[in-house]
Write a protein that holds these residues in place. Structure first.
Motif, short mmCIF file in Angstrom:
data_model
loop_
_atom_site.label_atom_id
_atom_site.label_comp_id
_atom_site.label_asym_id
_atom_site.label_seq_id
_atom_site.Cartn_x
_atom_site.Cartn_y
_atom_site.Cartn_z
N ILE A 26 0.84 -1.21 0.00
CA ILE A 26 0.00 0.00 0.00
C ILE A 26 0.87 1.25 0.00
N ILE A 27 1.91 1.25 0.82
CA ILE A 27 2.82 2.40 0.86
C ILE A 27 3.50 2.58 -0.50
N ALA A 28 3.92 1.48 -1.10
CA ALA A 28 4.57 1.54 -2.43
C ALA A 28 3.59 2.05 -3.47
N ALA A 29 2.33 1.65 -3.39
CA ALA A 29 1.32 2.13 -4.34
C ALA A 29 1.12 3.63 -4.20
N ILE A 30 1.10 4.12 -2.97
CA ILE A 30 0.96 5.56 -2.75
C ILE A 30 2.17 6.31 -3.30
N ILE A 31 3.36 5.80 -3.03
CA ILE A 31 4.58 6.45 -3.51
C ILE A 31 4.63 6.43 -5.04
N LEU A 32 4.26 5.31 -5.65
CA LEU A 32 4.24 5.25 -7.11
C LEU A 32 3.23 6.24 -7.69
N GLY A 33 2.09 6.39 -7.03
CA GLY A 33 1.10 7.37 -7.48
C GLY A 33 1.63 8.79 -7.39
N ILE A 34 2.33 9.10 -6.31
CA ILE A 34 2.91 10.43 -6.15
C ILE A 34 3.97 10.68 -7.23
N PHE A 35 4.81 9.67 -7.47
CA PHE A 35 5.83 9.81 -8.52
C PHE A 35 5.19 10.02 -9.89
N ASN A 36 4.12 9.28 -10.17
CA ASN A 36 3.47 9.42 -11.48
C ASN A 36 2.81 10.78 -11.65
N VAL A 37 2.40 11.41 -10.57
CA VAL A 37 1.77 12.72 -10.67
C VAL A 37 2.80 13.84 -10.68
N LEU A 38 3.85 13.72 -9.87
CA LEU A 38 4.79 14.83 -9.72
C LEU A 38 6.07 14.70 -10.54
N VAL A 39 6.67 13.53 -10.57
CA VAL A 39 7.98 13.37 -11.19
C VAL A 39 7.89 12.99 -12.66
N LYS A 40 6.97 12.10 -13.00
CA LYS A 40 6.90 11.60 -14.37
C LYS A 40 6.66 12.70 -15.40
N PRO A 41 5.75 13.66 -15.18
CA PRO A 41 5.58 14.70 -16.20
C PRO A 41 6.86 15.51 -16.46
N VAL A 42 7.62 15.76 -15.42
CA VAL A 42 8.89 16.49 -15.59
C VAL A 42 9.86 15.66 -16.42
N LEU A 43 9.96 14.37 -16.11
CA LEU A 43 10.87 13.50 -16.87
C LEU A 43 10.43 13.37 -18.32
N VAL A 44 9.13 13.33 -18.56
CA VAL A 44 8.63 13.23 -19.93
C VAL A 44 9.01 14.47 -20.73
N VAL A 45 8.86 15.63 -20.13
CA VAL A 45 9.22 16.88 -20.82
C VAL A 45 10.72 16.94 -21.08
#
Length: 112
Positions: free
Chosen positions: A34-53
């Motif tokens: 559950i903790i990993a799922a929350i962290i992955l969700g946070i990464f997908n919302v905050l970090v992934k868009p920056v990395l994609v750009v």
């Protein structure tokens, strides 16, 4: 709120499934999942868009396949600092992130 919790639990169940199917991915129980799922969700919302750009030229040249590398990297990075969730190598992270992406996509289609 119920939708968000349902999606987190779905990804956590997916992580437990990935731990069973993919050698090199380990999850010690439901709470680390559950903790990993929350962290992955946070990464997908905050970090992934920056990395994609930042990697947009490479993503365009590879016709979007570099997004798989970004997903695997985030999956591996999340496991690097969480207790009870471990990924032993990049290939395990790649396969695990693909399975989690499929489970999450199917879940998001039915949880609206």
């Amino acid at each position: 709120m119920v939708k968000t919790i349902t999606k987190i639990l779905l990804v956590a169940a997916g992580l437990l499934l990935v731990a069973e199917l993919v050698p090199g991915v380990t999850v010690d129980g439901i709470y680390p999942a559950i903790i990993a799922a929350i962290i992955l969700g946070i990464f997908n919302v905050l970090v992934k868009p920056v990395l994609v750009v930042i990697t947009l030229p490479v993503t365009v040249v590879t016709l979007g396949l570099f997004l798989l590398v970004i997903n695997a990297g985030l999956f591996w990075f999340a496991a690097s600092f969480l207790e009870g969730f471990a990924v032993s190598g990049f290939f395990s992270a790649l396969v695990g992130s693909l399975i989690i992406t499929m489970i999450s996509s199917i879940g998001n289609r039915y949880i609206q």
